[in-house]
Design a protein around this motif. Structure first.
Motif, mmCIF file in Angstrom:
data_model
loop_
_atom_site.group_PDB
_atom_site.id
_atom_site.type_symbol
_atom_site.label_atom_id
_atom_site.label_comp_id
_atom_site.label_asym_id
_atom_site.label_seq_id
_atom_site.Cartn_x
_atom_site.Cartn_y
_atom_site.Cartn_z
ATOM 1 N N VAL A 183 -8.628 7.053 4.833
ATOM 2 C CA VAL A 183 -8.186 8.082 5.781
ATOM 3 C C VAL A 183 -8.219 7.498 7.190
ATOM 4 O O VAL A 183 -9.225 6.914 7.606
ATOM 5 C CB VAL A 183 -9.086 9.333 5.712
ATOM 6 N N SER A 184 -7.110 7.652 7.912
ATOM 7 C CA SER A 184 -7.019 7.145 9.278
ATOM 8 C C SER A 184 -7.557 8.173 10.268
ATOM 9 O O SER A 184 -7.863 9.315 9.893
ATOM 10 C CB SER A 184 -5.567 6.814 9.625
ATOM 11 N N ALA A 185 -7.641 7.778 11.512
ATOM 12 C CA ALA A 185 -8.177 8.659 12.551
ATOM 13 C C ALA A 185 -7.307 9.891 12.762
ATOM 14 O O ALA A 185 -7.780 10.922 13.248
ATOM 15 C CB ALA A 185 -8.318 7.884 13.857
ATOM 16 N N ILE A 186 -6.009 9.796 12.401
ATOM 17 C CA ILE A 186 -5.120 10.952 12.576
ATOM 18 C C ILE A 186 -4.881 11.690 11.263
ATOM 19 O O ILE A 186 -4.006 12.532 11.161
ATOM 20 C CB ILE A 186 -3.769 10.520 13.188
ATOM 21 N N GLY A 187 -5.652 11.336 10.227
ATOM 22 C CA GLY A 187 -5.584 12.056 8.967
ATOM 23 C C GLY A 187 -4.621 11.491 7.949
ATOM 24 O O GLY A 187 -4.443 12.080 6.883
ATOM 25 N N GLY A 188 -3.991 10.345 8.248
ATOM 26 C CA GLY A 188 -3.110 9.717 7.273
ATOM 27 C C GLY A 188 -3.897 9.162 6.094
ATOM 28 O O GLY A 188 -4.996 8.629 6.267
ATOM 29 N N LEU B 106 -14.154 -5.849 -3.324
ATOM 30 C CA LEU B 106 -13.203 -6.753 -2.685
ATOM 31 C C LEU B 106 -11.844 -6.074 -2.644
ATOM 32 O O LEU B 106 -11.406 -5.483 -3.632
ATOM 33 C CB LEU B 106 -13.121 -8.041 -3.502
ATOM 34 N N THR B 107 -11.161 -6.139 -1.498
ATOM 35 C CA THR B 107 -9.850 -5.507 -1.365
ATOM 36 C C THR B 107 -9.019 -6.262 -0.351
ATOM 37 O O THR B 107 -9.418 -7.335 0.140
ATOM 38 C CB THR B 107 -10.005 -4.015 -0.966
ATOM 39 N N ALA B 108 -7.841 -5.734 -0.015
ATOM 40 C CA ALA B 108 -6.974 -6.324 1.011
ATOM 41 C C ALA B 108 -7.336 -5.732 2.366
ATOM 42 O O ALA B 108 -7.612 -4.531 2.482
ATOM 43 C CB ALA B 108 -5.513 -6.049 0.688
ATOM 44 N N ALA B 109 -7.297 -6.569 3.397
ATOM 45 C CA ALA B 109 -7.655 -6.103 4.737
ATOM 46 C C ALA B 109 -6.709 -5.023 5.242
ATOM 47 O O ALA B 109 -7.125 -4.107 5.953
ATOM 48 C CB ALA B 109 -7.680 -7.293 5.706
ATOM 49 N N HIS B 110 -5.424 -5.103 4.886
ATOM 50 C CA HIS B 110 -4.493 -4.101 5.405
ATOM 51 C C HIS B 110 -4.745 -2.725 4.803
ATOM 52 O O HIS B 110 -4.244 -1.723 5.312
ATOM 53 C CB HIS B 110 -3.031 -4.531 5.194
ATOM 54 N N CYS B 111 -5.534 -2.670 3.723
ATOM 55 C CA CYS B 111 -5.882 -1.371 3.146
ATOM 56 C C CYS B 111 -6.891 -0.617 4.010
ATOM 57 O O CYS B 111 -6.778 0.597 4.201
ATOM 58 C CB CYS B 111 -6.458 -1.566 1.742
ATOM 59 N N THR B 112 -7.874 -1.337 4.517
ATOM 60 C CA THR B 112 -8.963 -0.674 5.246
ATOM 61 C C THR B 112 -8.824 -0.737 6.764
ATOM 62 O O THR B 112 -9.501 0.015 7.474
ATOM 63 C CB THR B 112 -10.315 -1.310 4.855
ATOM 64 N N ALA B 113 -7.961 -1.619 7.264
ATOM 65 C CA ALA B 113 -7.814 -1.779 8.713
ATOM 66 C C ALA B 113 -7.496 -0.452 9.392
ATOM 67 O O ALA B 113 -6.650 0.314 8.919
ATOM 68 C CB ALA B 113 -6.707 -2.786 9.013
ATOM 69 N N THR B 114 -8.195 -0.163 10.458
ATOM 70 C CA THR B 114 -8.053 1.031 11.314
ATOM 71 C C THR B 114 -8.423 2.329 10.612
ATOM 72 O O THR B 114 -8.214 3.411 11.150
ATOM 73 C CB THR B 114 -6.613 1.171 11.888
ATOM 74 N N ARG B 115 -8.973 2.256 9.424
ATOM 75 C CA ARG B 115 -9.354 3.485 8.701
ATOM 76 C C ARG B 115 -10.763 3.911 9.115
ATOM 77 O O ARG B 115 -11.605 3.098 9.483
ATOM 78 C CB ARG B 115 -9.298 3.265 7.198
ATOM 79 N N ALA C 76 0.847 -1.183 0.000
ATOM 80 C CA ALA C 76 0.000 0.000 0.000
ATOM 81 C C ALA C 76 0.886 1.237 0.000
ATOM 82 O O ALA C 76 1.970 1.231 0.551
ATOM 83 C CB ALA C 76 -0.904 0.019 1.231
ATOM 84 N N VAL C 77 0.410 2.303 -0.629
ATOM 85 C CA VAL C 77 1.107 3.583 -0.540
ATOM 86 C C VAL C 77 0.560 4.315 0.669
ATOM 87 O O VAL C 77 -0.641 4.520 0.776
ATOM 88 C CB VAL C 77 0.863 4.431 -1.804
ATOM 89 N N SER C 78 1.401 4.696 1.577
ATOM 90 C CA SER C 78 0.931 5.282 2.832
ATOM 91 C C SER C 78 1.558 6.635 3.079
ATOM 92 O O SER C 78 2.751 6.821 2.917
ATOM 93 C CB SER C 78 1.270 4.351 4.006
ATOM 94 N N GLY C 79 0.717 7.573 3.513
ATOM 95 C CA GLY C 79 1.230 8.880 3.895
ATOM 96 C C GLY C 79 1.567 8.936 5.367
ATOM 97 O O GLY C 79 2.176 9.880 5.839
ATOM 98 N N ALA C 80 1.151 7.916 6.134
ATOM 99 C CA ALA C 80 1.352 7.947 7.570
ATOM 100 C C ALA C 80 2.215 6.792 8.059
ATOM 101 O O ALA C 80 2.848 6.877 9.089
ATOM 102 C CB ALA C 80 -0.006 7.896 8.286
#
Length: 327
Positions: A59-64, A79-88, A12-16
């Motif tokens: 978008v995560s809870a801290i804006g990432g 359908l997607t990967a769980a690590h994409c949506t987890a904690t978002r 995943a591409v992550s800003g946070a």
């Protein structure tokens, strides 16, 4: 994980979220030199070429903000990967999109479901069962830019795709730590057996029955990369239909474009869970060819008899023709 010799990282591409230990992997492009790569070493998609592909921004809870892919499986589900949506906390979805600046539709949802065996608290760690469902907040209408993809059935959930030509797509980086394109890219990959993939990753326990691996097809650098997570891996099935056999999950920390395969999750293992969450049965059974009715066979035989009689008439015509010069 460090004892495996070859490490794996989420794509995943992550800003946070960054890599857990950047010192544990190298960038082979520093010694190989850069090339005009795509997804990695693929091609730009044409408008409407891959209508089942979705672009996600979570978008995560801290804006990432994290970028991933997904696939349409129903007018209300992706359908997607769980690590994409987890904690978002929210997911922005672009549908009917090839160029990210010109989506046919863009909307937001907060409803997603990750597989119960996936541990969201270990989101930055590669895990099996990296699969999730996204519920749209609307019913999307299909058109030439938006279409669903058929999922692998449970009958073929453990099928060995070794040597098969597969296709992956997404807006992931075009090289390790490289830039992400605005236009969707796609690439051919070659299926690997789970046994060979497990060996290539040092016997890693990450490679389980519900994993499918794929390596380069005809250029050694071809692969998925950061930002392609959650996107589809498809094959032209035995009946000629495009079928999703994998969900992009991980690549080696040696780089997206190295000789090690990328890892995907097989949806065929999860039909019971799909049914439990959505109430929809996505499983299917291949249809046997329907034999022609006997009456049609008889008619065909009669036609053949007429056809075989025709040349006799032709021979008579030839006799008349050859007699003409004597006159």
């Amino acid at each position: 994980m460090a004892s495996l010799g070859v490490l794996i990282f989420l794509v995943a591409v992550s800003g946070a979220l960054g890599f857990q230990d950047a010192s544990r992997f190298a960038f082979p492009e520093d010694v190989r030199g850069l090339s005009s790569a795509r997804i990695v070493s693929g091609w730009e998609a044409e408008e409407g070429q891959i209508p089942y592909q979705l672009s996600l921004r979570m978008v995560s809870a801290i804006g990432g903000v994290t970028g991933c892919g997904a696939s349409i499986i129903h007018p209300e589900w992706a359908l997607t990967a769980a690590h994409c949506t987890a904690t978002r906390v929210t997911v922005v979805i672009r549908a009917g999109v090839t160029n990210l600046t010109r989506p046919f539709a863009i909307f937001e949802t907060t409803e997603y479901y990750n597989h119960p065996l996936y541990n969201e608290q270990l989101q930055t760690v590669v895990q099996p069962h990296d699969i999730g469902l996204i519920k749209f907040n609307r019913v999307i209408e299909y058109n030439n830019l938006i279409q669903p993809v058929r999922m692998q059935n449970s009958l073929n959930k453990n099928r060995n795709y070794e040597g098969n030509r597969l296709m992956a797509s997404g807006w992931g980086r075009t090289w390790t730590e490289g830039s992400s394109p605005e236009i969707m890219n796609w690439v051919y990959l070659t299926g690997e057996s789970n046994e060979r993939c497990r060996t290539m990753f040092g016997g890693s326990s990450i490679i389980v029955d519900s994993t499918i691996c794929a390596s380069a097809y005809n250029v050694s650098s071809q692969s998925t990369c950061q930002g392609d997570s959650g996107g589809p891996l498809v094959v032209i099935d035995d009946d000629g239909q495009v079928t999703q056999v994998g969900i992009s999950s991980f690549v080696s920390t040696t780089g997206c474009h190295t000789d090690l395969p990328a890892g995907f999750i097989r949806p065929g293992h999860y039909h019971d869970w799909f049914l439990e969450v959505t109430g929809i049965n996505f499983d299917w059974v291949p249809q046997e060819p329907t034999p022609a009715p006997e009456s049609e066979e008889e008619e065909s035989e009669e036609s053949e008899e007429v056809t075989t009689a025709a040349p006799e008439e032709s021979e008579e015509s030839e006799e008349v023709t050859t007699a003409a010069p004597e006159e």
